[in-house]
Scaffold this motif. Sequence first.
Motif, PDB file in Angstrom:
ATOM      1  N   GLN A  59     -69.904 -49.974  38.439  1.00  0.00           N
ATOM      2  CA  GLN A  59     -70.603 -49.426  37.276  1.00  0.00           C
ATOM      3  C   GLN A  59     -71.668 -48.408  37.700  1.00  0.00           C
ATOM      4  N   VAL A  60     -72.323 -48.671  38.835  1.00  0.00           N
ATOM      5  CA  VAL A  60     -73.318 -47.726  39.340  1.00  0.00           C
ATOM      6  C   VAL A  60     -72.635 -46.417  39.763  1.00  0.00           C
ATOM      7  N   VAL A  61     -71.479 -46.531  40.425  1.00  0.00           N
ATOM      8  CA  VAL A  61     -70.718 -45.333  40.804  1.00  0.00           C
ATOM      9  C   VAL A  61     -70.354 -44.529  39.556  1.00  0.00           C
ATOM     10  N   SER A  62     -69.916 -45.228  38.501  1.00  0.00           N
ATOM     11  CA  SER A  62     -69.562 -44.558  37.245  1.00  0.00           C
ATOM     12  C   SER A  62     -70.768 -43.879  36.618  1.00  0.00           C
ATOM     13  N   LEU A  63     -71.932 -44.514  36.739  1.00  0.00           N
ATOM     14  CA  LEU A  63     -73.167 -43.926  36.211  1.00  0.00           C
ATOM     15  C   LEU A  63     -73.491 -42.614  36.920  1.00  0.00           C
ATOM     16  N   ASP A 109     -66.773 -44.383  48.345  1.00  0.00           N
ATOM     17  CA  ASP A 109     -66.723 -44.138  46.896  1.00  0.00           C
ATOM     18  C   ASP A 109     -67.503 -42.880  46.536  1.00  0.00           C
ATOM     19  N   TYR A 110     -68.629 -42.668  47.232  1.00  0.00           N
ATOM     20  CA  TYR A 110     -69.483 -41.507  46.930  1.00  0.00           C
ATOM     21  C   TYR A 110     -68.971 -40.240  47.607  1.00  0.00           C
ATOM     22  N   VAL A 111     -68.222 -40.379  48.699  1.00  0.00           N
ATOM     23  CA  VAL A 111     -67.542 -39.225  49.282  1.00  0.00           C
ATOM     24  C   VAL A 111     -66.553 -38.662  48.270  1.00  0.00           C
ATOM     25  N   GLN A 112     -65.824 -39.557  47.612  1.00  0.00           N
ATOM     26  CA  GLN A 112     -64.847 -39.118  46.618  1.00  0.00           C
ATOM     27  C   GLN A 112     -65.531 -38.396  45.456  1.00  0.00           C
ATOM     28  N   LEU A 113     -66.698 -38.900  45.033  1.00  0.00           N
ATOM     29  CA  LEU A 113     -67.450 -38.215  43.979  1.00  0.00           C
ATOM     30  C   LEU A 113     -67.895 -36.832  44.447  1.00  0.00           C
ATOM     31  N   ALA A 114     -68.392 -36.768  45.688  1.00  0.00           N
ATOM     32  CA  ALA A 114     -68.865 -35.492  46.227  1.00  0.00           C
ATOM     33  C   ALA A 114     -67.734 -34.467  46.268  1.00  0.00           C
ATOM     34  N   LYS A 115     -66.536 -34.900  46.619  1.00  0.00           N
ATOM     35  CA  LYS A 115     -65.382 -33.997  46.648  1.00  0.00           C
ATOM     36  C   LYS A 115     -65.009 -33.551  45.236  1.00  0.00           C
TER      37      LYS A 115
END
Length: 265
Positions: A59-63, A109-115
Amino acid sequence: LPYLTAFCICVLSGLPASGKTTISTEITQRLTCIQICYDALIQWLDLTGEGKWKLARNQVVSLVEKMLEMIKESVFEVWDILVQYKRKGLDSLVFFIDDTMQYRSMRYDYVQLAKKYQTGFCVIQTSCPLDICIKRNESRPKRQSVSRLSVVQIHAQLETIGRCAWEKECSILIETFGVINENTYKSLVQLIKNNLSNPLCENASPDPVEVKNSRLANHKSVLHQADLIMRVLVGDMIKRIRTENLKVRNTQVLNAKKQILKDLK
């Protein structure tokens, strides 16, 4: 439209009470940052039951993704924030993810967001002896502390940075058992600035064939499979330890695990 030209996701990793929040608060005074503290976000949730902690982290990743999406698109809800940044002459923004992040998969998970959103990415991992973290944790107010067992378990689970390609060039390990000096903070700020100017992109994702071969190699590796099995065994053993000298027993268990892996290798 007011427009921020550079973003960076900075992930903090380390034991509870190892100095992560102190670092993020200090750097916030030097760069334009949004602090996202996992403990503060989930403290009111009922996390009893299997899988609840993982769900809360998702949920934090989604936020974070929602915030990136809103800012990138300059939607109405963040208009005032963007205007304030632009008036101050600021053109970059850092998302500080303050969590233990003991597993590499959590950080990925945050690498994927950064990409996906073409932002910079970096990891700051704190290094602090277990006994100091336990002592600091126990001196915290009850709402801000975790159980001693949780600190010990995270210590056993913590995967150090730099073991894989996507972390090697964008991560730093710092000692936090004493006072963090000015030179260290300058190094952290420089790491973030370097990655602000070098955003990731989805096209930079690894070759699927290479990924498949790597996973197959891990699956066939006796050493890798033994490591996975012993992580479970060590976690179960630590839960069963009931002794005053918890630090010594925990060290003995971890040393035994290291020796077994060394013998296998």
